[in-house]
Design a protein around this motif. Structure first.
Motif, mmCIF file in Angstrom:
data_model
loop_
_atom_site.group_PDB
_atom_site.id
_atom_site.type_symbol
_atom_site.label_atom_id
_atom_site.label_comp_id
_atom_site.label_asym_id
_atom_site.label_seq_id
_atom_site.Cartn_x
_atom_site.Cartn_y
_atom_site.Cartn_z
ATOM 1 N N LEU A 1 0.870 -1.076 -0.016
ATOM 2 C CA LEU A 1 0.174 -0.014 -0.172
ATOM 3 C C LEU A 1 0.883 1.253 0.010
ATOM 4 N N LYS A 2 1.778 1.405 0.750
ATOM 5 C CA LYS A 2 2.755 2.402 0.771
ATOM 6 C C LYS A 2 3.397 2.737 -0.558
ATOM 7 N N LYS A 3 3.838 1.598 -1.262
ATOM 8 C CA LYS A 3 4.147 1.989 -2.700
ATOM 9 C C LYS A 3 3.418 2.390 -3.605
ATOM 10 N N LEU A 4 2.210 1.842 -3.479
ATOM 11 C CA LEU A 4 1.059 2.245 -4.443
ATOM 12 C C LEU A 4 0.834 3.799 -4.186
ATOM 13 N N LEU A 5 0.916 4.203 -2.863
ATOM 14 C CA LEU A 5 0.595 5.561 -2.569
ATOM 15 C C LEU A 5 1.799 6.503 -3.168
ATOM 16 N N GLU A 6 2.961 5.978 -3.003
ATOM 17 C CA GLU A 6 4.061 6.742 -3.454
ATOM 18 C C GLU A 6 3.986 7.099 -5.230
ATOM 19 N N ILE A 7 3.365 5.910 -5.967
ATOM 20 C CA ILE A 7 3.249 6.097 -7.059
ATOM 21 C C ILE A 7 2.068 6.937 -7.553
ATOM 22 N N HIS A 8 1.159 6.303 -7.077
ATOM 23 C CA HIS A 8 -0.319 6.975 -7.595
ATOM 24 C C HIS A 8 -0.783 8.018 -6.938
ATOM 25 N N CYS A 9 -0.395 8.333 -5.663
ATOM 26 C CA CYS A 9 -1.043 9.320 -4.799
ATOM 27 C C CYS A 9 0.077 10.041 -4.028
ATOM 28 N N PRO A 10 0.890 10.723 -4.682
ATOM 29 C CA PRO A 10 2.157 11.430 -4.248
ATOM 30 C C PRO A 10 1.883 12.378 -3.210
ATOM 31 N N GLU A 11 0.703 13.061 -2.997
ATOM 32 C CA GLU A 11 0.135 13.965 -2.164
ATOM 33 C C GLU A 11 0.007 13.249 -0.710
ATOM 34 N N VAL A 12 0.041 12.114 -0.564
ATOM 35 C CA VAL A 12 -0.327 11.338 0.716
ATOM 36 C C VAL A 12 0.989 11.047 1.242
ATOM 37 N N GLU A 13 1.463 11.483 2.552
ATOM 38 C CA GLU A 13 2.461 11.313 3.213
ATOM 39 C C GLU A 13 2.481 10.195 4.331
ATOM 40 N N VAL A 14 3.181 8.915 4.139
ATOM 41 C CA VAL A 14 2.842 8.160 5.258
ATOM 42 C C VAL A 14 3.903 8.106 6.455
ATOM 43 N N VAL A 15 3.372 8.927 7.453
ATOM 44 C CA VAL A 15 4.400 9.158 8.648
ATOM 45 C C VAL A 15 4.438 7.854 9.536
ATOM 46 N N ALA A 16 3.763 6.703 9.626
ATOM 47 C CA ALA A 16 3.687 5.769 10.517
ATOM 48 C C ALA A 16 3.170 4.438 10.112
ATOM 49 N N GLU A 17 3.607 3.494 10.207
ATOM 50 C CA GLU A 17 2.941 2.121 10.027
ATOM 51 C C GLU A 17 2.708 1.240 11.209
ATOM 52 N N CYS A 18 1.459 0.806 11.502
ATOM 53 C CA CYS A 18 1.288 0.080 12.655
ATOM 54 C C CYS A 18 0.813 -1.095 12.422
ATOM 55 N N GLU A 19 1.027 -2.381 13.308
ATOM 56 C CA GLU A 19 0.458 -3.737 12.900
ATOM 57 C C GLU A 19 -0.439 -4.195 14.039
ATOM 58 N N VAL B 1 -1.841 7.448 16.440
ATOM 59 C CA VAL B 1 -2.791 8.480 15.910
ATOM 60 C C VAL B 1 -2.919 9.641 17.036
ATOM 61 N N SER B 2 -2.672 9.136 18.264
ATOM 62 C CA SER B 2 -2.759 10.491 19.302
ATOM 63 C C SER B 2 -1.558 11.386 19.316
ATOM 64 N N GLY B 3 -0.513 10.667 18.778
ATOM 65 C CA GLY B 3 0.796 11.587 19.021
ATOM 66 C C GLY B 3 0.998 12.373 17.428
ATOM 67 N N LEU B 4 0.838 11.561 16.323
ATOM 68 C CA LEU B 4 1.178 12.143 15.260
ATOM 69 C C LEU B 4 0.130 12.967 14.309
ATOM 70 N N LYS B 5 -1.289 12.856 14.945
ATOM 71 C CA LYS B 5 -2.605 13.461 14.385
ATOM 72 C C LYS B 5 -2.720 13.483 12.789
ATOM 73 N N PRO B 6 -2.654 12.237 12.395
ATOM 74 C CA PRO B 6 -2.913 12.134 10.907
ATOM 75 C C PRO B 6 -4.200 12.878 10.434
ATOM 76 N N ASP B 7 -4.263 13.051 9.255
ATOM 77 C CA ASP B 7 -5.406 13.700 8.481
ATOM 78 C C ASP B 7 -6.063 12.213 8.015
ATOM 79 N N LEU B 8 -5.505 11.203 7.710
ATOM 80 C CA LEU B 8 -6.062 9.909 7.119
ATOM 81 C C LEU B 8 -5.353 8.555 7.738
ATOM 82 N N VAL B 9 -6.313 8.051 7.905
ATOM 83 C CA VAL B 9 -5.653 6.391 8.563
ATOM 84 C C VAL B 9 -6.301 5.397 7.547
#
Length: 253
Positions: free
Chosen positions: A17-35, A44-52
């Motif tokens: 998903l991260k690779k697809l975002l880099e290629i097709h949605c460059p306006e999306v910055e992935v600031v963290a990955e969670c398992e 989410v509490s610490g980074l306050k993302p726009d999108l999850v």
């Protein structure tokens, strides 16, 4: 830039998903990955993302449980791997996007575009409230809520308050209880698709009715459906047989 977090227990899925975002949605910055949900809550509490990007099916707490327990949701959500038919229905009614694995590029682009619009309109909290409300109504479908888009934004209504929907070119007029009306900026065919597997049935090219509000059916060439608000609606000849069979099944007579 749209600051985002990917929540998925599978590393391969996160990387893809991260690779697809880099290629097709460059306006999306992935600031963290969670398992898992616990890690997601902290980030989410610490980074306050726009999108999850939220995987629905995770071991331990799943994506829905994470949302229920998180508190005020002031970020957009794109669900991933929503296999459950009822969950998909709750998502669609709330006007929220979802992606199935493997993620298709064009659907990802559409989902991100829609999320960007909701971020700009600041509707995330309302959409998630609607989704979480709907997910609780598994045995009471008429209490489920629907986000209805209009020219100036959207309104949230319950299915039980919709008497019938009427086509108006590329718009749909929702006729509600208490003689209220709501104009939606989507065509009737969209609502026919959205409301399938509910109490709604298409009886005419112009009408989609909530059979819960059907008071009487008068026989004729196609027939007439009389609704709870007193309106007499034509049933087309082509849809008559399907409508009658649906009534028999619904009312069990």
């Amino acid at each position: 830039m749209i600051k985002s977090i990917i929540v998925d227990d599978e590393m391969l899925s996160r990387n893809t998903l991260k690779k697809l975002l880099e290629i097709h949605c460059p306006e999306v910055e992935v600031v963290a990955e969670c398992e898992d949900a616990g890690s997601a809550a902290l980030h989410v509490s610490g980074l306050k993302p726009d999108l999850v990007f939220l995987d629905v099916a995770m071991p331990g707490k799943n994506g829905i449980e994470f949302l229920k327990e998180y508190g005020e949701i002031n970020f957009e959500v794109i669900f991933v791997t929503a296999h459950d038919k009822y969950v998909l229905q709750a998502i669609r009614f709330a006007a929220v996007d979802y992606l199935s694995k493997p993620v298709e590029e064009h659907l990802l682009i559409t989902a991100v575009t829609n999320a960007r619009k909701r971020i700009q309109a600041k509707t995330a909290n309302h959409n998630m409230e609607t989704f979480l409300h709907n997910i609780q109504q598994k045995t009471n479908q008429q209490e489920m809520q629907l986000c209805v888009p209009g020219i100036k934004g959207f309104q949230i209504i319950k299915l039980r308050d919709i008497v019938y929907c009427e086509a108006d070119n590329t718009y749909t007029v929702l006729h509600l209880t208490e003689n209220k009306k709501l104009v939606a900026s989507r065509p009737l065919m969209d609502y026919e698709s959205l409301l399938q597997d509910t109490s709604f049935i298409r009886i005419h090219k112009s009408f989609l009715i909530n059979i819960q509000h059907l008071k009487e059916y008068q026989k004729g060439e196609g027939g007439i459906a009389i609704m709870s608000n007193g309106k007499h609606l034509d049933v087309s000849r082509r849809k008559k047989e399907h409508f009658i069979n649906y009534m028999k099944q619904f009312f069990k007579y």
